[in-house]
Write a protein that holds these residues in place. Structure first.
Motif, PDB file in Angstrom:
ATOM      1  N   ILE A 230      27.356  54.788  39.471  1.00 36.31           N
ATOM      2  CA  ILE A 230      28.493  54.220  40.199  1.00 36.31           C
ATOM      3  C   ILE A 230      28.332  52.711  40.336  1.00 36.31           C
ATOM      4  O   ILE A 230      29.292  51.947  40.174  1.00 36.31           O
ATOM      5  N   ASP A 231      27.113  52.244  40.598  1.00 38.26           N
ATOM      6  CA  ASP A 231      26.878  50.807  40.726  1.00 38.26           C
ATOM      7  C   ASP A 231      27.211  50.078  39.426  1.00 38.26           C
ATOM      8  O   ASP A 231      27.831  49.014  39.434  1.00 38.26           O
ATOM      9  N   GLN A 232      26.789  50.662  38.325  1.00 37.64           N
ATOM     10  CA  GLN A 232      27.046  50.035  37.030  1.00 37.64           C
ATOM     11  C   GLN A 232      28.543  49.954  36.753  1.00 37.64           C
ATOM     12  O   GLN A 232      29.057  48.918  36.339  1.00 37.64           O
ATOM     13  N   ARG A 233      29.235  51.042  37.025  1.00 35.25           N
ATOM     14  CA  ARG A 233      30.683  51.044  36.812  1.00 35.25           C
ATOM     15  C   ARG A 233      31.379  50.105  37.791  1.00 35.25           C
ATOM     16  O   ARG A 233      32.387  49.468  37.453  1.00 35.25           O
ATOM     17  N   LEU A 234      30.841  49.992  39.006  1.00 31.93           N
ATOM     18  CA  LEU A 234      31.423  49.099  39.999  1.00 31.93           C
ATOM     19  C   LEU A 234      31.310  47.652  39.536  1.00 31.93           C
ATOM     20  O   LEU A 234      32.284  46.884  39.630  1.00 31.93           O
ATOM     21  N   GLN A 235      30.136  47.281  39.042  1.00 33.35           N
ATOM     22  CA  GLN A 235      29.958  45.917  38.549  1.00 33.35           C
ATOM     23  C   GLN A 235      30.966  45.601  37.451  1.00 33.35           C
ATOM     24  O   GLN A 235      31.601  44.544  37.439  1.00 33.35           O
ATOM     25  N   GLN A 236      31.118  46.521  36.511  1.00 31.82           N
ATOM     26  CA  GLN A 236      32.044  46.298  35.405  1.00 31.82           C
ATOM     27  C   GLN A 236      33.477  46.198  35.893  1.00 31.82           C
ATOM     28  O   GLN A 236      34.247  45.353  35.428  1.00 31.82           O
ATOM     29  N   ALA A 237      33.845  47.055  36.844  1.00 32.02           N
ATOM     30  CA  ALA A 237      35.215  47.047  37.362  1.00 32.02           C
ATOM     31  C   ALA A 237      35.518  45.738  38.086  1.00 32.02           C
ATOM     32  O   ALA A 237      36.616  45.185  37.949  1.00 32.02           O
ATOM     33  N   ILE A 238      34.559  45.229  38.837  1.00 30.17           N
ATOM     34  CA  ILE A 238      34.770  43.956  39.534  1.00 30.17           C
ATOM     35  C   ILE A 238      34.866  42.817  38.519  1.00 30.17           C
ATOM     36  O   ILE A 238      35.745  41.950  38.608  1.00 30.17           O
ATOM     37  N   LEU A 239      33.966  42.808  37.552  1.00 32.77           N
ATOM     38  CA  LEU A 239      33.961  41.758  36.530  1.00 32.77           C
ATOM     39  C   LEU A 239      35.290  41.695  35.787  1.00 32.77           C
ATOM     40  O   LEU A 239      35.889  40.627  35.632  1.00 32.77           O
ATOM     41  N   MET A 240      35.756  42.833  35.332  1.00 27.16           N
ATOM     42  CA  MET A 240      37.006  42.856  34.582  1.00 27.16           C
ATOM     43  C   MET A 240      38.195  42.625  35.507  1.00 27.16           C
ATOM     44  O   MET A 240      39.186  42.001  35.127  1.00 27.16           O
ATOM     45  N   GLY A 241      38.102  43.103  36.746  1.00 22.83           N
ATOM     46  CA  GLY A 241      39.183  42.897  37.696  1.00 22.83           C
ATOM     47  C   GLY A 241      39.395  41.430  38.022  1.00 22.83           C
ATOM     48  O   GLY A 241      40.533  40.979  38.184  1.00 22.83           O
ATOM     49  N   LEU A 242      38.311  40.668  38.096  1.00 19.53           N
ATOM     50  CA  LEU A 242      38.433  39.238  38.360  1.00 19.53           C
ATOM     51  C   LEU A 242      39.205  38.547  37.250  1.00 19.53           C
ATOM     52  O   LEU A 242      39.993  37.627  37.505  1.00 19.53           O
ATOM     53  N   GLN A 243      38.996  38.979  36.006  1.00 20.13           N
ATOM     54  CA  GLN A 243      39.695  38.358  34.886  1.00 20.13           C
ATOM     55  C   GLN A 243      41.193  38.637  34.920  1.00 20.13           C
ATOM     56  O   GLN A 243      41.993  37.883  34.368  1.00 20.13           O
ATOM     57  N   LYS A 244      41.578  39.747  35.557  1.00 25.01           N
ATOM     58  CA  LYS A 244      42.985  40.158  35.545  1.00 25.01           C
ATOM     59  C   LYS A 244      43.639  40.046  36.915  1.00 25.01           C
ATOM     60  O   LYS A 244      44.745  40.531  37.120  1.00 25.01           O
ATOM     61  N   ASN A 245      42.935  39.391  37.860  1.00 25.52           N
ATOM     62  CA  ASN A 245      43.434  39.235  39.230  1.00 25.52           C
ATOM     63  C   ASN A 245      43.734  40.594  39.863  1.00 25.52           C
ATOM     64  O   ASN A 245      44.716  40.761  40.584  1.00 25.52           O
ATOM     65  N   GLN A 246      42.868  41.571  39.575  1.00 26.52           N
ATOM     66  CA  GLN A 246      43.001  42.920  40.127  1.00 26.52           C
ATOM     67  C   GLN A 246      41.638  43.361  40.681  1.00 26.52           C
ATOM     68  O   GLN A 246      41.089  44.368  40.276  1.00 26.52           O
ATOM     69  N   PHE A 247      41.122  42.577  41.614  1.00 26.40           N
ATOM     70  CA  PHE A 247      39.762  42.820  42.105  1.00 26.40           C
ATOM     71  C   PHE A 247      39.737  43.335  43.536  1.00 26.40           C
ATOM     72  O   PHE A 247      38.674  43.438  44.134  1.00 26.40           O
ATOM     73  N   GLN A 248      40.909  43.639  44.110  1.00 27.84           N
ATOM     74  CA  GLN A 248      40.932  44.182  45.459  1.00 27.84           C
ATOM     75  C   GLN A 248      40.268  45.560  45.480  1.00 27.84           C
ATOM     76  O   GLN A 248      40.293  46.294  44.488  1.00 27.84           O
ATOM     77  N   ILE A 249      39.703  45.929  46.612  1.00 24.55           N
ATOM     78  CA  ILE A 249      38.928  47.167  46.686  1.00 24.55           C
ATOM     79  C   ILE A 249      39.772  48.384  46.325  1.00 24.55           C
ATOM     80  O   ILE A 249      39.275  49.330  45.699  1.00 24.55           O
ATOM     81  N   GLU A 250      41.048  48.367  46.687  1.00 19.65           N
ATOM     82  CA  GLU A 250      41.911  49.504  46.367  1.00 19.65           C
ATOM     83  C   GLU A 250      42.017  49.705  44.855  1.00 19.65           C
ATOM     84  O   GLU A 250      41.929  50.835  44.354  1.00 19.65           O
ATOM     85  N   HIS A 251      42.199  48.612  44.128  1.00 18.27           N
ATOM     86  CA  HIS A 251      42.325  48.722  42.670  1.00 18.27           C
ATOM     87  C   HIS A 251      41.003  49.147  42.042  1.00 18.27           C
ATOM     88  O   HIS A 251      40.972  50.016  41.161  1.00 18.27           O
ATOM     89  N   VAL A 252      39.897  48.542  42.480  1.00 16.20           N
ATOM     90  CA  VAL A 252      38.589  48.852  41.906  1.00 16.20           C
ATOM     91  C   VAL A 252      38.210  50.308  42.182  1.00 16.20           C
ATOM     92  O   VAL A 252      37.687  51.008  41.311  1.00 16.20           O
ATOM     93  N   ALA A 253      38.477  50.784  43.395  1.00 18.45           N
ATOM     94  CA  ALA A 253      38.177  52.180  43.722  1.00 18.45           C
ATOM     95  C   ALA A 253      38.960  53.119  42.811  1.00 18.45           C
ATOM     96  O   ALA A 253      38.422  54.133  42.332  1.00 18.45           O
ATOM     97  N   THR A 254      40.218  52.791  42.553  1.00 20.39           N
ATOM     98  CA  THR A 254      41.030  53.614  41.654  1.00 20.39           C
ATOM     99  C   THR A 254      40.429  53.651  40.261  1.00 20.39           C
ATOM    100  O   THR A 254      40.396  54.703  39.609  1.00 20.39           O
TER     101      THR A 254
END
Length: 336
Positions: A230-254
């Motif tokens: 989960i940590d590994q996937r979380l890091q990736q989701a945050i990294l990619m979310g920052l590039q797309k301005n979709q880094f809010q916790i709701e989006h990352v959790a989804t």
């Protein structure tokens, strides 16, 4: 209409490097005006236009803008290189190009339109005497040539390309380059793409940014105790979310197929919070981006999801007790 003397548009300094590279490739003497902009982060759009026009008068080559665009590299257009590398398909890349275009080519705002089965992205009118065929064609060619670096150009089936200016003698050269119908004397200069083309995926062969992000994610994960999948996937989701301005916790959790509460509970068990984890990622990527001399502080702030450069500078000072510029200079001194 806005008068020419009041116009304050600018272009990214990397375009000056692109024009310099073209002069070198063609064996053309570098004019003093071009030398003067080589160390500038940005310079006036009027200077860019004049440099192009001076070159055009000197060599008088048809479809010059298309030829100049052949020399473009990611370093010449800065932030869009990073963003496009994180996009999954053509449609997403064009939308990001629209969002950040003014950081690169501030000649005029980009307009997006969808009608029937076609998507268009085009340039609004410039003040009198600021736009011409050369500035328009290099703007369109730069966008498409950049996409060519990340997906096979033959797979982008353009519907039409429109130019505002009257038709030159060599229309066939334009149609051969764009591989579609090219119309002149149109209301606006724009590219028209069939809607179905927008879902065409980028080639996975050279996802430089994604590789960089994943390497950095792994490096950060190694510092965390009891790292899980989960940590590994979380890091990736945050990294990619920052590039797309979709880094809010709701989006990352989804993205992780978790509820917000489940994600918060997982982080709490590790003695952390989502905000802390995101700031760790931001700090790590800020350092990586600061090592790239072609990226301005404003661009880095946007890449990290900050709406204002000042907010990024305050955050970085808290992380490293240095301003971003001080940290960047310290790295230059360390390797010199």
């Amino acid at each position: 209409m806005q008068q020419l003397k009041d116009y304050t548009g600018s272009v990214y300094g990397g375009l000056g490097h692109l024009l310099y590279a073209y002069h070198q490739a063609q064996g053309i003497a570098i004019p003093e005006k071009l030398n003067k902009v080589q160390n500038l982060e940005r310079f006036d759009y009027a200077v860019w236009r004049d440099l192009l026009m001076d070159l055009d008068q000197k060599i008088q080559k048809p479809a010059l803008g298309l030829e100049i665009a052949e020399h473009v590299q990611p370093k010449h257009i800065g932030i869009i290189a990073y963003i496009a590398l994180s996009c999954e398909n053509l449609g997403e890349a064009l939308l990001r190009y629209h969002d950040f275009h003014r950081l690169i080519f501030d000649g005029s705002p980009l307009l997006i339109d969808i009608q029937n089965d076609f998507f268009s992205i085009g340039w609004n009118d410039l003040p009198m005497n600021m736009a011409n065929q050369l500035t328009d064609e290099i703007a369109i060619a730069l966008m498409l040539q950049f996409l060519k670096l990340f997906m096979r150009f033959e797979d982008i089936n353009l519907h039409e390309v429109h130019f505002h200016n009257p038709a030159p003698k060599n229309v066939a050269q334009y149609e051969q380059y764009f591989r579609c119908k090219v119309r002149f004397s149109q209301e606006k200069s724009k590219v028209i793409v069939p809607i179905q083309e927008l879902s065409r995926p980028f080639s996975q062969g050279d996802q430089t940014l994604q590789k960089l992000l994943m390497q950095q994610a792994q490096s950060l994960l190694e510092k965390l105790p009891n790292t899980t999948q989960i940590d590994q996937r979380l890091q990736q989701a945050i990294l990619m979310g920052l590039q797309k301005n979709q880094f809010q916790i709701e989006h990352v959790a989804t993205q992780l197929n978790l509820s917000v509460r489940q994600l918060q509970r997982h982080l709490q068990q590790q003695g952390s919070t989502y905000q802390q984890r995101m700031q760790e990622v931001r700090c790590m990527m800020a350092e990586e981006f600061l090592r790239d001399p072609h990226l301005s502080l404003q661009e880095i702030a946007l890449l990290l999801g900050y709406s204002e450069q000042s907010a990024f500078q305050r955050a970085f000072k808290q992380w490293r007790n240095l301003t971003p510029q001080q940290w960047r200079l310290s790295q230059i001194e360390a390797v010199s």
